[in-house]
Write an enzyme that holds these catalytic residues in place. Structure first.
Site: not given
Ligand SMILES: Cc1cc2nc3c(=O)[nH]c(=O)nc-3n(C[C@H](O)[C@H](O)[C@H](O)COP(=O)(O)OP(=O)(O)OC[C@H]3O[C@@H](n4cnc5c(N)ncnc54)[C@H](O)[C@@H]3O)c2cc1C
Length: 388
Positions: A343, A367
């Site tokens: 809640g 990841e």
């Molecule tokens: C707290 C935190 C810690 C992190 N730590 C690290 C780190 O230490 N090192 C590092 O390198 N990165 C790190 N990241 C980055 C993380 O790996 C990325 O945020 C992740 O890979 C997604 O990339 P993006 O945020 O650019 O989303 P985008 O790639 O822009 O995706 C946005 C949305 O579109 C969807 N999407 C993308 N491509 C497709 C497709 N072909 N078909 C359908 N849907 C799709 C995705 O599933 C998602 O729902 C971290 C992120 C966070 C939030």
């Protein structure tokens, strides 16, 4: 505070070795005694509990499944149980250990030179040095192959230019594993924090993983010696192999976060009375508890099998994707239901459910997002890539 007993509905304990149980119980006691009393304060202040790093190192958590150079060489299940117990405390702590071990020590161990291994592996294991992993860029997340960070050959080494974003441990790291495009494809570099032209800043305002440092890294004409190159790295395959190691740990970690939620929701609904009897006595509440027990039990069995496969060299990237995708997804669903069951109290940081729920939103994205893992499995079973 009650000590945590975990959930073991199918006697999974009986399938663990004495050593695996001992490792699990050691980390569980550490989390009870040293993490739980401080984690809500760090989460509220959005600070990483640096004071825990020496203890995590002392307990052998950093690079626990790697061997040689004085590293513990634990098997995959014992390593997974460490991740599970840590994330029961907070996803931020598990993220720290995942990055240090799977994303920094692993690539040095797998692709580094002898000198790089001797210099960094013992220091990173002892928590005397901290590392980060820079793959994601502001404009390239799910599609790291589009990266624009470049390393160009010079007379004495390499010149690095680019920006990495969302990098865990970025501003507290002594060394960054940075992935960049070269004339020979993507390669990994070790960039030390003092390198001229290298700067970092924290990303603030997160509602998830508040007790974890997340940063942006910028490289402007950073001159690197030839020795900064991880010589064994070749193409995107190299960073993706590191991600597989980290995703394996995340699949286990999600179980820990979900167990913490289940434990709190069960205790709360047994104590809280509405309409003259405990909430836990209502069918709709029991349905939520039954969902949690059933999904947690399936997630535990999935990870245990994956861990055994990993030790046999059979944990393919797609198999690891399935566990990361499934376990984080069900953990987040469990956390959302747990938050609801508490809640109004479920919206306050006096309780854990809200913190785990927010953390798991980020864990579902990093990841490899849930959808990207879906596409990895889709490609594995059909032979047809549907990414672009
Ligand atoms: C707290 C935190 C810690 C992190 N730590 C690290 C780190 O230490 N090192 C590092 O390198 N990165 C790190 N990241 C980055 C993380 O790996 C990325 O945020 C992740 O890979 C997604 O990339 P993006 O945020 O650019 O989303 P985008 O790639 O822009 O995706 C946005 C949305 O579109 C969807 N999407 C993308 N491509 C497709 C497709 N072909 N078909 C359908 N849907 C799709 C995705 O599933 C998602 O729902 C971290 C992120 C966070 C939030």
């Amino acid at each position: 505070m009650r000590s945590f007993t975990g959930l073991d509905y199918y006697d999974v304990d009986a399938m663990l070795s004495d050593e695996e149980r001992m490792v699990r119980d050691t980390i569980r006691a550490f989390v009870d005694a040293e993490v739980m009393p401080i984690i809500d304060r760090h989460n509220r202040a959005s600070t990483f509990p640096m004071e825990l790093v020496p203890r995590m190192a002392e307990l052998g958590m950093l690079g626990a499944n790697l061997s040689g150079y004085g590293l513990p060489g634990l098997n995959s299940v014992a390593y997974g149980l460490i991740m599970q117990e840590l994330e029961r405390g907070d996803s931020g702590l598990r993220s720290f250990v995942s990055v240090q071990g799977a994303l920094v020590m692993y690539p040095i161990s797998a692709y580094g030179s002898e000198d790089q291994k001797k210099r960094w592996l013992p220091a990173l294991h002892a928590g005397k040095a901290i590392g980060c992993f820079g793959l994601t860029e502001p404009d390239h997340g799910s599609d790291p192959g589009g990266m624009t960070t470049r390393a160009d050959k010079t007379a004495s080494g390499w010149r690095l230019n680019g920006t990495k974003s969302w990098i865990t441990n970025g501003t507290i790291a002594d060394v960054a594993v940075v992935w960049a495009k070269t004339a020979e494809g993507v390669r990994g570099f070790l960039v030390e924090k003092e390198a001229k032209g290298f700067s970092s800043r924290d990303i603030t305002g997160k509602f998830a993983l508040r007790a974890s440092v997340t940063s942006e890294l910028a490289f402007q004409d950073v001159e690197l010696a030839e020795e900064a190159l991880l010589p064994g790295t070749k193409g995107l395959r190299s960073p993706l192999s590191c991600l597989s190691q980290a995703r394996y740990g995340i699949a286990w970690g999600a179980i820990g976060a979900a167990m913490a939620v289940y434990d709190e929701a069960l205790a709360y609904t047994k104590n809280r009375t509405q309409f003259g009897r405990p909430l836990a006595g209502f069918q709709l509440v029991q349905q939520k508890l039954a969902y949690m027990v059933s999904e947690l039990t399936k997630a535990q069995l999935l990870c245990l099998r994956l861990g055994r496969l990993k030790d046999e060299g059979k944990a393919t990237a797609a198999r690891i994707s399935l566990a990361k995708m499934n376990n984080v997804n069900v953990a987040l669903e469990i956390a959302r239901r747990g938050r609801d069951m508490l809640g109004a109290n479920g919206t306050h940081d006096e309780y854990q459910v809200g913190r785990h729920m927010c953390n798991l939103e980020a864990v579902k994205t990093y990841e490899g997002t849930h959808d990207i893992h879906t596409l990895i499995i889709g490609e594995d079973v059909t032979g047809i890539a549907a990414f672009s």
